[in-house]
Design an enzyme around this catalytic site. Structure first.
Site, PDB file in Angstrom:
ATOM      1  CE  LYS A  51      -3.710  -2.631   1.919  1.00 51.78           C
ATOM      2  NZ  LYS A  51      -4.331  -3.286   3.052  1.00 51.78           N
ATOM      3  CD  GLN A  95      -3.348  -4.972   6.058  1.00 51.83           C
ATOM      4  OE1 GLN A  95      -3.163  -3.974   5.364  1.00 51.83           O
ATOM      5  NE2 GLN A  95      -3.930  -6.061   5.582  1.00 51.83           N
ATOM      6  CG  ASP A 118      -9.992  -1.339   3.782  1.00 54.38           C
ATOM      7  OD1 ASP A 118      -9.509  -1.536   2.653  1.00 54.38           O
ATOM      8  OD2 ASP A 118      -9.452  -1.720   4.835  1.00 54.38           O
TER       9      ASP A 118
END
Ligand code: NDP
Length: 287
Positions: A51, A95, A118
């Site tokens: 990322k 995460q 997300d």
């Protein structure tokens, strides 16, 4: 056709990179993504590095905050609230998976929906399931993009999605339905999975169960999207949910693991970060 996400993702990222200088000129800064990693799980470490690398490539600011595995839920919540309030932060990503002592749904729900890059926040998912504007979860968004780029027609097709998580299975089913496919969702309690998967013209598999789908479970000409990622304990290599070597000869289109859906997930994350940034900037301008 082996449908690689690498090239498509690279093209989309190049497009984002070209837009960033214009955004900077218009709004005075570039989008800022904050990624929080709790602990040092090797797979999560590698996703977080990916990322950061993609952010650097497209030209957005990436801050990775690493916290020890002993971090408490309260400490993580306090960090998220601080980032929610930070005007210079546009996207927040925690995460997953989190250590067992931290409740994942609580954490996901604590992220401000407007910074939920997300697309996992309950309000974003509720909007998605109601077919209202929202931030789309990255992997499902990338899958639909891949199918369209490969000129796979979705409308009227029989699609089967194996897996019903809110991260992949359910949102991808909703997006396929939005494209007017007729969708069946299978899961671990599905009786006679093969009978269901053989009906699929488009088959999306997201279980994390290595080589669950074998050649006797698909019909000729099927389009196969393999989302699953597991590691072969013997070779250490990444494998998908589909027995690629034996299923590929029957498929008209199939994604490999690695290199299929994965690159599209990260590229959707970059798009979502830019989308959150622009939405926030427009909001500030109007109010
Ligand atoms: P979850 O564990 O949350 O969900 C797995 C789903 O698969 C569940 O709905 C479960 O059913 C179902 N399932 C498990 N075993 C079987 C079985 N034998 N037959 C039918 N269904 C089964 O996983 P995620 O949805 O988060 O992720 C799925 C996979 O996709 C993982 O391998 C993950 O690593 C990968 N992934 C890959 C991404 C990428 O970018 N390529 C991004 C995100 C995930 P039930 O609901 O009944 O338990």
């Amino acid at each position: 056709m082996i449908l690689s996400g690498k090239e498509l993702a690279a093209n989309i990222k190049a497009g984002i990179a070209a837009d960033i200088p214009h955004l900077k000129e218009k709004y005075g800064r570039v989008p800022h993504l904050v990624v929080i990693l709790i602990g040092n799980d090797p797979a999560s470490e590698s996703y977080v590095r990916g990322k950061a690398k993609a952010s650097e490539l497209v030209g957005i600011t990436n801050t990775t905050i690493r916290k020890p595995v002993e971090t408490t839920e309260e400490e993580l919540l306090s960090l998220i609230y601080q980032l929610n309030r930070d005007d210079k932060v546009d996207g927040i990503l925690v995460q997953l998976p989190l250590p067992d002592h931290i409740n994942e749904p609580t954490i996901v729900a604590a992220i401000s929906p407007e910074k939920d890059v997300d697309g996992f926040h309950p309000l974003n998912l509720a909007a998605l399931y109601q077919n209202r504007p929202c931030i789309l979860p990255c992997t499902p968004k990338g899958i639909i993009r891949m199918l369209k780029a490969a000129n796979v027609s979705i409308e009227g097709k029989r699609a089967v999605v194996v897996g019903r998580s809110n991260i992949v299975g359910m949102p991808v089913a909703r997006l396929l339905m939005n494209e007017n496919a007729t969708v069946t969702i299978a899961h671990s309690h599905t009786v006679n999975l093969a009978e269901i998967t053989r009906q699929a013209e488009i088959l999306v598999v997201a279980t994390g169960h290595a080589h669950l789908i074998t050649e006797d479970m698909v019909s000729d000409g099927v389009v196969v999207i393999d989302v699953g990622i597991s590691r072969n304990p013997q070779t250490g290599k990444l494998v998908g949910d589909v027995d690629f070597d034996n299923v590929a000869p029957k498929a008209s289109v199939i994604t490999p693991v690695p290199g299929g859906v994965g690159p599209m997930t990260i590229c959707s994350l970059m798009e979502n970060t830019v989308e959150c940034f622009i939405n926030r900037m427009k909001f500030k301008k109007n109010y």
